[in-house]
Design a protein around this motif. Structure first.
Motif, short mmCIF file in Angstrom:
data_model
loop_
_atom_site.label_atom_id
_atom_site.label_comp_id
_atom_site.label_asym_id
_atom_site.label_seq_id
_atom_site.Cartn_x
_atom_site.Cartn_y
_atom_site.Cartn_z
N GLY A 235 6.23 -11.30 20.35
CA GLY A 235 5.09 -11.32 19.44
C GLY A 235 3.78 -11.01 20.12
N ALA A 236 3.57 -11.58 21.32
CA ALA A 236 2.31 -11.35 22.04
C ALA A 236 2.13 -9.89 22.41
N ASP A 237 3.21 -9.22 22.76
CA ASP A 237 3.13 -7.81 23.11
C ASP A 237 2.75 -6.97 21.90
N MET A 238 3.32 -7.29 20.74
CA MET A 238 3.06 -6.51 19.54
C MET A 238 1.64 -6.65 19.04
N ILE A 239 1.05 -7.80 19.25
CA ILE A 239 -0.29 -8.05 18.70
C ILE A 239 -1.41 -7.69 19.68
N ALA A 240 -1.04 -7.36 20.91
CA ALA A 240 -2.04 -7.16 21.97
C ALA A 240 -3.07 -6.10 21.62
N ARG A 241 -2.65 -5.05 20.91
CA ARG A 241 -3.59 -3.95 20.62
C ARG A 241 -4.79 -4.40 19.78
N TRP A 242 -4.57 -5.49 19.00
CA TRP A 242 -5.65 -5.94 18.11
C TRP A 242 -6.52 -7.03 18.74
N MET A 243 -6.09 -7.55 19.88
CA MET A 243 -6.78 -8.70 20.46
C MET A 243 -7.95 -8.27 21.34
N LYS A 244 -8.85 -7.53 20.74
CA LYS A 244 -10.06 -7.06 21.41
C LYS A 244 -11.26 -7.60 20.66
N ASP A 245 -12.29 -7.96 21.42
CA ASP A 245 -13.42 -8.65 20.79
C ASP A 245 -14.07 -7.85 19.68
N ASP A 246 -14.21 -6.52 19.84
CA ASP A 246 -14.88 -5.76 18.78
C ASP A 246 -14.06 -5.78 17.49
N ILE A 247 -12.74 -5.73 17.62
CA ILE A 247 -11.89 -5.80 16.43
C ILE A 247 -11.93 -7.20 15.82
N LEU A 248 -11.83 -8.21 16.65
CA LEU A 248 -11.86 -9.58 16.14
C LEU A 248 -13.21 -9.91 15.50
N GLU A 249 -14.28 -9.36 16.04
CA GLU A 249 -15.60 -9.55 15.43
C GLU A 249 -15.67 -8.88 14.07
N GLY A 250 -15.10 -7.67 13.98
CA GLY A 250 -15.08 -6.98 12.69
C GLY A 250 -14.29 -7.74 11.66
N VAL A 251 -13.16 -8.29 12.07
CA VAL A 251 -12.33 -9.06 11.14
C VAL A 251 -13.09 -10.27 10.63
N GLN A 252 -13.84 -10.92 11.50
CA GLN A 252 -14.61 -12.08 11.06
C GLN A 252 -15.67 -11.71 10.04
N ARG A 253 -16.11 -10.46 10.04
CA ARG A 253 -17.08 -10.01 9.03
C ARG A 253 -16.45 -9.94 7.64
N LEU A 254 -15.12 -9.99 7.59
CA LEU A 254 -14.43 -10.02 6.30
C LEU A 254 -14.45 -11.40 5.65
N ARG A 255 -14.71 -12.42 6.45
CA ARG A 255 -14.60 -13.80 5.94
C ARG A 255 -15.54 -14.06 4.76
N ASP A 260 -16.45 -15.13 -0.98
CA ASP A 260 -17.12 -14.82 -2.25
C ASP A 260 -16.12 -14.59 -3.38
N LEU A 261 -14.96 -14.08 -3.03
CA LEU A 261 -13.93 -13.81 -4.02
C LEU A 261 -13.03 -15.03 -4.27
N GLY A 262 -13.19 -16.05 -3.45
CA GLY A 262 -12.39 -17.26 -3.60
C GLY A 262 -10.95 -17.08 -3.18
N ILE A 263 -10.72 -16.21 -2.18
CA ILE A 263 -9.36 -15.95 -1.70
C ILE A 263 -9.33 -16.08 -0.18
N SER A 264 -8.13 -16.09 0.38
CA SER A 264 -7.99 -16.14 1.83
C SER A 264 -8.19 -14.74 2.41
N MET A 265 -8.41 -14.67 3.71
CA MET A 265 -8.57 -13.37 4.35
C MET A 265 -7.26 -12.58 4.32
N GLY A 266 -6.15 -13.28 4.42
CA GLY A 266 -4.86 -12.60 4.32
C GLY A 266 -4.67 -11.98 2.95
N GLN A 267 -5.04 -12.70 1.91
CA GLN A 267 -4.94 -12.15 0.56
C GLN A 267 -5.85 -10.95 0.39
N LEU A 268 -7.02 -10.99 0.99
CA LEU A 268 -7.94 -9.85 0.94
C LEU A 268 -7.31 -8.61 1.57
#
Length: 336
Positions: A235-255, A260-268
């Motif tokens: 699992g760790a090997d497969m997810i490594a490509r996304w574990m970069k700060d710029d990507i993780l910061e962008g994902v947090q901008r989705l929160r 506002d839509l009353g849903i989880s980020m996964g549902q979004l």
């Protein structure tokens, strides 16, 4: 749950598919895996995806056990062939006639069924003539072992050639299974337009980018204990490509958009994938039953133009869009 036609066919699949790629037979104990399958059934999910290569055939066994006793006609069971299985000998891999005919028999035995609804070429085999592959697929369709055929991670040109041969052989190639998410959009430029033209749907994998799009991973912070990013079994090997700060910061901008839509980020993230007209279904996995119901609820989320614009502003610039990456997903030569 909602159900959508798969390609230019009369068969419908659930808009959310339950898949067991990185879980059953490896990361999740069998009892938990079976509980997740039953949670999927409770959520109205009727489509289940696996492959003989997952956990070297064990994932198919677990899924077969979990679905045992269910009304077969109410399910769409999908599996795949290509990757090395068993002792991984010189003919235990690829899309040769020999491997396909032997593999479907093994899959049916493990899945405890007389047929699979969708049998997919897991990758493109550069070492086997595509004519041989498609003829073998046509034969197992006529034998009643397979109802429909599909492919996975094929390029637009490969899909077009496979579709043409399938038509000549009188069988239906109705689906492609590519990776697709807010962060991985390589199919948009070529694969989706070609598929739409030919009457082929996408059943997409990793719509949550290995769980990154759920927002559980934060920039500069250690991954949560027990998460995929801490899994040493793959699992760790497969997810490594996304574990970069710029990507993780962008994902947090989705929160705030999800809030506002009353849903989880996964549902979004799932709702964004399902908004694509060429996507028939999005594959989810789970390690806990409660995850299944939450993600399945994404089928009821409608994203308007404003929400789509905000999502694009948050992560659009981080998305991988290079169409050439599809070809690179198939190995240049067989592993065995």
């Amino acid at each position: 749950m909602k159900y959508r036609y798969l390609g230019n066919s009369g068969v419908k699949v659930s808009a959310v598919t339950y898949g067991n790629w990185l879980t059953h037979g490896s990361q999740v104990e069998n009892d938990a895996a079976i509980a997740c399958v039953h949670a999927a059934l409770d959520a109205g999910i009727s489509t289940f995806d696996t492959a003989d290569v997952y956990a070297n055939t064990v994932a198919e066994e677990v899924l077969g056990t979990a679905l045992d006793g269910q009304r077969r006609e109410s399910l769409e069971i999908c599996t795949k062939v290509f990757g090395p299985t068993g002792p991984k000998g010189h003919n235990d891999v690829g899309l040769s006639r020999k491997h396909i005919l032997e593999s479907i028999n093994g899959s049916l035995r493990r899945l405890k069924t007389d047929y699979v609804d969708l049998y997919q070429a897991h990758r493109y085999d550069v070492e086997t003539p595509i004519e041989e592959t498609m003829q073998a697929f046509a034969d197992i369709v006529r034998q009643g072992k397979v109802l429909y055929i599909g492919v996975s991670e094929w390029t637009a040109d490969q899909i077009r050639e496979g579709h043409e041969l399938a038509q000549e052989l009188g069988v239906q190639l109705i689906s492609n299974q590519p990776q697709y998410s807010l962060l991985w959009r390589v199919i948009d430029a070529e694969v989706v337009p070609t598929s739409a033209e030919l009457g082929i749907s996408q059943i997409v994998w990793s719509p949550l980018a290995q769980g990154v799009l759920t927002g559980k991973y934060e920039p500069g912070a250690a991954p949560p204990e027990g998460s995929r990013a801490t899994d040493s079994k793959g699992g760790a090997d497969m997810i490594a490509r996304w574990m970069k700060d710029d990507i993780l910061e962008g994902v947090q901008r989705l929160r705030p958009i999800a809030d506002d839509l009353g849903i989880s980020m996964g549902q979004l993230a799932l709702a964004w994938v399902l908004k694509n007209d060429n996507v028939a279904s999005a594959i989810i996995g789970a390690s806990r039953p409660e995850q299944v119901g939450e993600n399945a609820a994404a089928v009821d989320v409608e994203l308007d133009d404003e929400a789509m614009g905000r999502i694009e502003q948050a992560v659009g610039g981080l998305a991988e869009r290079d169409a050439a990456l599809t070809a690179k997903s198939s190995p240049a030569q067989r592993e065995a």
